[in-house]
Write a protein that holds these residues in place. Structure first.
Motif, PDB file in Angstrom:
ATOM      1  N   ILE A  74       0.838  -1.199   0.000  1.00 33.68           N
ATOM      2  CA  ILE A  74       0.000   0.000   0.000  1.00 33.68           C
ATOM      3  C   ILE A  74       0.874   1.251   0.000  1.00 33.68           C
ATOM      4  CG2 ILE A  74      -1.627   1.363   1.384  1.00 33.68           C
ATOM      5  CD1 ILE A  74      -2.970  -1.343   2.149  1.00 33.68           C
ATOM      6  N   ILE A  85      -3.215  -1.717  -7.393  1.00 32.63           N
ATOM      7  CA  ILE A  85      -2.627  -2.553  -6.350  1.00 32.63           C
ATOM      8  C   ILE A  85      -3.418  -3.853  -6.285  1.00 32.63           C
ATOM      9  CG2 ILE A  85      -3.967  -1.421  -4.512  1.00 32.63           C
ATOM     10  CD1 ILE A  85      -1.450  -1.975  -2.683  1.00 32.63           C
ATOM     11  N   ALA A  96      -6.787   0.263   1.406  1.00 32.88           N
ATOM     12  CA  ALA A  96      -6.297   0.782   0.115  1.00 32.88           C
ATOM     13  C   ALA A  96      -7.373   1.613  -0.586  1.00 32.88           C
ATOM     14  CB  ALA A  96      -5.837  -0.376  -0.771  1.00 32.88           C
ATOM     15  N   LEU A 101      -6.741   4.226  -3.653  1.00 28.24           N
ATOM     16  CA  LEU A 101      -5.950   3.414  -4.575  1.00 28.24           C
ATOM     17  C   LEU A 101      -6.883   2.571  -5.441  1.00 28.24           C
ATOM     18  CD1 LEU A 101      -3.103   2.257  -2.168  1.00 28.24           C
ATOM     19  CD2 LEU A 101      -2.942   3.931  -4.016  1.00 28.24           C
ATOM     20  N   VAL A 103      -7.828  -0.770  -6.605  1.00 32.53           N
ATOM     21  CA  VAL A 103      -7.614  -2.111  -6.058  1.00 32.53           C
ATOM     22  C   VAL A 103      -8.214  -3.180  -6.969  1.00 32.53           C
ATOM     23  CG1 VAL A 103      -8.037  -3.619  -4.069  1.00 32.53           C
ATOM     24  CG2 VAL A 103      -7.695  -1.160  -3.716  1.00 32.53           C
TER      25      VAL A 103
END
Length: 151
Positions: A74, A85, A96, A101, A103
């Protein structure tokens, strides 16, 4: 296609155990892992680059909630712009997402691989995962099969 991804160990280990690491390697152009993930997977893999996380404070903070590999993954993803990610741990995925982010999980990667013609069906992969101890809930299994149109 996902161009760049920071990867945690669970996907790499699961795909290696079933002999299908090429799914990850063919699905993503650039695969980055932090040092903690390298320690977890052990051997070096050609197309996977190991990167040192710079923001140790973020890692330390995250380690109070999730594992070292997830924490460093992360933190590394936060340091790089425009990257996905790959995480499977529910708590790590939630964190996350809270950090904005992008994901994806192993099952999402498998579904994308089918869409791109890297694999022809997901059922054998999902079944192999379960045989080697990769946990997939019945709901997730059914949903993945529905999305893949493999009833």
């Amino acid at each position: 296609m996902i161009k760049n991804i920071v990867c945690n160990s669970s996907c790499i280990i699961a795909l290696e155990r079933i002999g299908h690491l090429e799914i990850l390697l063919k699905s993503v152009e650039i695969i980055l892992i932090p040092e903690a993930v390298q320690k977890e997977i052990g051997n070096k893999i050609k197309k996977i680059s190991v990167k040192t996380v710079k923001n140790i404070a973020v890692v330390s903070s995250l380690c109070t909630q999730i594992g070292d590999g997830e924490s460093e993954a992360i933190a590394l993803a936060l340091e790089i712009s425009n990257i996905h990610i790959l995480l499977d741990d529910k708590k790590a995925r939630r964190i996350a997402k809270e950090l904005s982010l992008k994901v994806i999980g192993t099952i999402g990667l498998i579904l994308r691989a089918k869409d791109r013609g890297i694999i022809s069906e997901i059922k054998p992969i999902l079944d192999n995962f379960q045989e080697v101890g990769f946990r997939i809930s019945g709901t997730l299994y059914s949903e993945a099969m529905r999305i893949a149109k493999e009833y």
